[in-house]
Design a protein around this motif. Sequence first.
Motif, PDB file in Angstrom:
ATOM      1  N   ARG A  68     -50.339 -19.261  17.723  1.00  0.00           N
ATOM      2  CA  ARG A  68     -50.307 -19.656  19.125  1.00  0.00           C
ATOM      3  C   ARG A  68     -51.213 -18.745  19.941  1.00  0.00           C
ATOM      4  N   THR A  73     -48.054 -19.018  23.538  1.00  0.00           N
ATOM      5  CA  THR A  73     -47.142 -17.979  23.039  1.00  0.00           C
ATOM      6  C   THR A  73     -45.754 -18.084  23.658  1.00  0.00           C
ATOM      7  N   ILE A  92     -53.964 -13.148  24.233  1.00  0.00           N
ATOM      8  CA  ILE A  92     -52.848 -12.773  23.371  1.00  0.00           C
ATOM      9  C   ILE A  92     -52.584 -13.914  22.405  1.00  0.00           C
ATOM     10  N   PHE A  93     -52.162 -13.578  21.191  1.00  0.00           N
ATOM     11  CA  PHE A  93     -51.837 -14.610  20.213  1.00  0.00           C
ATOM     12  C   PHE A  93     -50.786 -14.082  19.243  1.00  0.00           C
ATOM     13  N   PHE A  94     -50.037 -15.010  18.639  1.00  0.00           N
ATOM     14  CA  PHE A  94     -49.138 -14.587  17.568  1.00  0.00           C
ATOM     15  C   PHE A  94     -49.287 -15.471  16.345  1.00  0.00           C
ATOM     16  N   ASP A  96     -46.995 -16.703  12.895  1.00  0.00           N
ATOM     17  CA  ASP A  96     -45.648 -16.838  12.333  1.00  0.00           C
ATOM     18  C   ASP A  96     -45.773 -17.591  11.011  1.00  0.00           C
ATOM     19  N   THR A 111     -47.407 -10.310  17.136  1.00  0.00           N
ATOM     20  CA  THR A 111     -48.295 -10.651  18.249  1.00  0.00           C
ATOM     21  C   THR A 111     -49.443  -9.665  18.309  1.00  0.00           C
ATOM     22  N   ALA A 124     -46.808  -7.347  23.755  1.00  0.00           N
ATOM     23  CA  ALA A 124     -46.883  -7.356  22.293  1.00  0.00           C
ATOM     24  C   ALA A 124     -46.165  -6.152  21.706  1.00  0.00           C
ATOM     25  N   GLN A 202     -38.482 -13.164  20.757  1.00  0.00           N
ATOM     26  CA  GLN A 202     -39.542 -13.780  21.546  1.00  0.00           C
ATOM     27  C   GLN A 202     -39.350 -13.413  23.010  1.00  0.00           C
ATOM     28  N   ALA A 212     -44.633 -12.912  23.810  1.00  0.00           N
ATOM     29  CA  ALA A 212     -44.913 -12.233  22.548  1.00  0.00           C
ATOM     30  C   ALA A 212     -43.777 -12.502  21.576  1.00  0.00           C
ATOM     31  N   PHE A 213     -44.090 -12.410  20.307  1.00  0.00           N
ATOM     32  CA  PHE A 213     -43.145 -12.763  19.246  1.00  0.00           C
ATOM     33  C   PHE A 213     -43.230 -11.725  18.135  1.00  0.00           C
ATOM     34  N   TYR A 214     -42.052 -11.393  17.584  1.00  0.00           N
ATOM     35  CA  TYR A 214     -42.020 -10.528  16.397  1.00  0.00           C
ATOM     36  C   TYR A 214     -40.800 -10.914  15.577  1.00  0.00           C
TER      37      TYR A 214
END
Length: 219
Positions: A68, A73, A92-94, A96, A111, A124, A202, A212-214
């Motif tokens: 994304r 995101t 910004i991008f992530f 998955d 991210t 991020a 998220q 942002a995602f982790y």
Amino acid sequence: MVNSAQEAVGEKFVLESMRRARDKTWEVVERVASKVKPGMLESEALAECKSVLQDMKMDRIWHPILIRFGENTLRTFKERSQDDPRLKDDDIFFIDLGVVWQGHEGDSGATFVVGADAEMHACAQDAKTVFDEVEHHWRTTGAGGKALYDYAAERAHALGWKLNLDIKGHRVSDFPHAIYKAGNLGDFQPHPNAGLWILEIQLAHPTRPFGAFYEDLLV
């Protein structure tokens, strides 16, 4: 000890194989992230990821690849990306990924930021920070899955972000975990056992259109 049928595994399940699947999936995430550059379309990054997975001889993917960019995101796993955005110079991008290696499911996501936007860099970083804090809470308190997400919401708010509570983590196992119908980590009352659950975080910026995602395995 398994808590319930929600933590059932197959005959081939080996905890060390879950760790290997995790490590291999993270290797793909990092390799793909290094190839994503400003000017690239989201669809081009997706194609690059598929090429890396083939080169690394995965068994298969077990959930659709998500990459994304920008405003996308903020979208959840079940939501399609809007259009096919091109990554900007400050963006910004992530990534998955859910990938099967030697019959075991890896699921990793992180991210990344290009350029110098300070709030994007902070978002991020804080997605990883909240993950680390919640993981530590899991290790040290015996908290159940629901309590972990309550704590995640508190920590995200303290750092100035909104936590997307529609994203609540999920089971993994030897493939396919879906036969166990385990539900979400955030709805699981007992203390989750190691090697069976993905913790997802998220975040959303409170006013700007990005997040942002982790995610990683609790192990």
